[in-house]
Design an enzyme around this catalytic site. Structure first.
Site, PDB file in Angstrom:
ATOM      1  CD  GLU A 257      -0.612 -11.821  47.398  1.00  0.00           C
ATOM      2  OE1 GLU A 257      -0.008 -12.572  46.848  1.00  0.00           O
ATOM      3  OE2 GLU A 257      -0.801 -11.786  48.497  1.00  0.00           O
ATOM      4  CG  HIS A 275       3.319 -12.273  48.628  1.00  0.00           C
ATOM      5  ND1 HIS A 275       2.132 -12.897  48.585  1.00  0.00           N
ATOM      6  CD2 HIS A 275       4.298 -12.893  49.419  1.00  0.00           C
ATOM      7  CE1 HIS A 275       2.529 -14.062  49.496  1.00  0.00           C
ATOM      8  NE2 HIS A 275       3.575 -14.055  50.139  1.00  0.00           N
TER       9      HIS A 275
HETATM   10  P1  NAD Z   1       4.766 -20.460  62.089  1.00  0.00           P
HETATM   11  O1  NAD Z   1       3.716 -21.687  61.765  1.00  0.00           O
HETATM   12  O2  NAD Z   1       6.062 -20.580  62.611  1.00  0.00           O
HETATM   13  O3  NAD Z   1       3.777 -19.610  63.093  1.00  0.00           O
HETATM   14  C1  NAD Z   1       2.311 -19.365  62.771  1.00  0.00           C
HETATM   15  C2  NAD Z   1       1.887 -19.068  64.284  1.00  0.00           C
HETATM   16  O4  NAD Z   1       0.502 -18.666  64.235  1.00  0.00           O
HETATM   17  C3  NAD Z   1       1.917 -20.288  65.321  1.00  0.00           C
HETATM   18  O5  NAD Z   1       2.525 -19.958  66.431  1.00  0.00           O
HETATM   19  C4  NAD Z   1       0.329 -20.453  65.381  1.00  0.00           C
HETATM   20  O6  NAD Z   1       0.250 -21.299  66.772  1.00  0.00           O
HETATM   21  C5  NAD Z   1      -0.251 -19.197  65.395  1.00  0.00           C
HETATM   22  N1  NAD Z   1      -1.627 -19.445  64.730  1.00  0.00           N
HETATM   23  C6  NAD Z   1      -2.142 -20.214  63.841  1.00  0.00           C
HETATM   24  N2  NAD Z   1      -3.510 -20.031  64.151  1.00  0.00           N
HETATM   25  C7  NAD Z   1      -3.961 -19.108  64.994  1.00  0.00           C
HETATM   26  C8  NAD Z   1      -4.881 -18.187  65.089  1.00  0.00           C
HETATM   27  N3  NAD Z   1      -6.187 -18.761  64.892  1.00  0.00           N
HETATM   28  N4  NAD Z   1      -4.866 -17.361  66.188  1.00  0.00           N
HETATM   29  C9  NAD Z   1      -3.764 -16.736  66.483  1.00  0.00           C
HETATM   30  N5  NAD Z   1      -2.463 -17.624  66.273  1.00  0.00           N
HETATM   31  C10 NAD Z   1      -2.656 -18.534  65.261  1.00  0.00           C
HETATM   32  O7  NAD Z   1       4.883 -19.488  60.715  1.00  0.00           O
HETATM   33  P2  NAD Z   1       5.811 -18.286  60.340  1.00  0.00           P
HETATM   34  O8  NAD Z   1       7.090 -19.081  59.883  1.00  0.00           O
HETATM   35  O9  NAD Z   1       5.975 -17.596  61.713  1.00  0.00           O
HETATM   36  O10 NAD Z   1       5.048 -17.671  59.358  1.00  0.00           O
HETATM   37  C11 NAD Z   1       3.671 -17.189  59.531  1.00  0.00           C
HETATM   38  C12 NAD Z   1       3.023 -16.852  58.190  1.00  0.00           C
HETATM   39  O11 NAD Z   1       3.609 -15.801  57.528  1.00  0.00           O
HETATM   40  C13 NAD Z   1       3.050 -18.028  57.216  1.00  0.00           C
HETATM   41  O12 NAD Z   1       2.073 -18.865  57.526  1.00  0.00           O
HETATM   42  C14 NAD Z   1       2.844 -17.137  56.089  1.00  0.00           C
HETATM   43  O13 NAD Z   1       1.659 -17.229  55.561  1.00  0.00           O
HETATM   44  C15 NAD Z   1       3.271 -16.016  56.220  1.00  0.00           C
HETATM   45  N6  NAD Z   1       4.630 -15.691  55.546  1.00  0.00           N
HETATM   46  C16 NAD Z   1       4.589 -14.531  54.640  1.00  0.00           C
HETATM   47  C17 NAD Z   1       5.750 -14.032  53.843  1.00  0.00           C
HETATM   48  C18 NAD Z   1       5.543 -13.151  52.831  1.00  0.00           C
HETATM   49  O14 NAD Z   1       6.302 -13.140  51.714  1.00  0.00           O
HETATM   50  N7  NAD Z   1       4.810 -12.147  53.191  1.00  0.00           N
HETATM   51  C19 NAD Z   1       6.860 -14.796  54.004  1.00  0.00           C
HETATM   52  C20 NAD Z   1       6.955 -15.762  55.094  1.00  0.00           C
HETATM   53  C21 NAD Z   1       5.755 -16.178  55.810  1.00  0.00           C
END
Ligand code: NAD
Length: 301
Positions: A257, A275
């Site tokens: 990015e 993003h």
């Molecule tokens: P979170 O930690 O609450 O949830 C992540 C989930 O993924 C957890 O339940 C975990 O058990 C699961 N997980 C981890 N490894 C895994 C695997 N190998 N297979 C399947 N499941 C798996 O996080 P969240 O707040 O829900 O956010 C999720 C992701 O979204 C963040 O880590 C971030 O990278 C991304 N995000 C992106 C933006 C954006 O601007 N596009 C904004 C916020 C978050």
């Protein structure tokens, strides 16, 4: 105690930091300039732009690094931990913003909204070209059922979608009230009409979707990635989009990015945003406030 804020964060967070600490906001620094001045600071606050590398950490005297957002994959947490530096993030504030952006992308890719807007604005009236598909009655696969994944699952049910999910780290009781079938990855890939990703980028999730996984999916599946670039192998995704295996794809995130000359962006069946998942006025204020309070707590106890 001095804090350096090296990415743009909401004023509300800066004000909280300034109420207790000496704060410099420098969002124009090159990696070399940052490396030169970092030793003068006790805390560093970043969003997504600044890469907090091992090298930067090692030449710093930081006590805490704050990330105004959820993922900490732009910070070398291992190097920070080895140096006794605390890494704090703001896990709650982005959830609804990222969830709503996921649906914005899902509707947009299903109804070809960006393509239709750009056709109309260039003077054309192509009603037949932009026939879409409905979400209601379709199966949505949710990969990762943490904060965002769960909110997505909740809203998908109310849109009349059947929801299947994969997350090996959560207990079944955790999603009991969500009307969702928790199953293995292959079944989610095999049965879903739409697949959306909500996992962090880790060693286990990097390229968790590649050529083999696309083969398992239904023909004409839609893919939405509003989590992290790198979870889906972009070359395999490109091939699946060209072959028609994947009917359409909506991306908010990329392996690199900004994506520059990423071939995915040349395809008609790809829609994309730069993003923007967390980019709502409301979320930016909450994450900035959350991280500012954590920085103060870490430095002042
Ligand atoms: P979170 O930690 O609450 O949830 C992540 C989930 O993924 C957890 O339940 C975990 O058990 C699961 N997980 C981890 N490894 C895994 C695997 N190998 N297979 C399947 N499941 C798996 O996080 P969240 O707040 O829900 O956010 C999720 C992701 O979204 C963040 O880590 C971030 O990278 C991304 N995000 C992106 C933006 C954006 O601007 N596009 C904004 C916020 C978050």
């Amino acid at each position: 105690m001095r804090v350096l804020v090296s990415d743009k964060i909401a004023k509300e967070g800066i004000d909280i930091l300034k109420s207790e600490l000496k704060v410099d906001v420098r969002t124009d620094l090159t990696p070399d300039q940052l490396r030169e001045i970092i030793k003068d600071y006790d805390a560093l606050v970043v969003r997504s732009q600044t890469k907090v590398t091992k090298d930067l950490i090692e030449c710093s005297n930081l006590k805490v690094i704050g990330r105004a957002g959820v993922g900490v994959d732009n910070i070398d947490v291992e190097a920070a931990t080895l140096k006794g530096i605390l890494v704090v993030n703001a896990p709650e504030g982005n959830t609804i913003a990222a969830c709503e952006h996921t649906f914005a992308l899902m509707f947009a890719v299903a109804r070809k909204i960006p393509q239709a807007v750009s056709s109309l604005k260039s003077g054309r009236w192509e009603r037949n070209k932009f026939t879409g598909v409905q979400l209601s009655g379709k199966t949505l696969g949710v990969i990762g059922l943490g904060r965002i994944g769960k909110e997505v699952a909740k809203r998908a049910s109310s849109l009349g979608m059947n929801v299947v999910g994969y997350d090996p780290y959560i207990a079944r009781e955790n999603v009991e009230n969500l009307n969702i079938k928790l199953t293995d990855l292959d079944e989610v890939l095999r049965t879903s009409d739409f697949i959306t990703f909500h996992v962090p980028l880790t060693k286990a999730t990097r390229r968790m979707i590649g050529e083999e996984q696309f083969k398992i999916m239904k023909d004409g599946v839609y893919i939405i990635n509003c989590a992290r670039g790198g979870i889906i192998d972009e070359k395999a995704l490109y091939d699946a989009l060209v072959s028609g295996k994947v009917a359409g794809c909506a991306l908010d995130v990329f392996e690199k990015e900004p994506p520059e000359d990423n071939p995915l962006l040349s395809l008609d069946n790809v829609i994309a945003t730069p993003h923007l998942g967390a980019s709502t006025a409301e979320a930016q204020i909450v994450v900035a406030e959350e991280v500012a309070k954590d920085i103060i707590r870490a430095l002042k106890g």
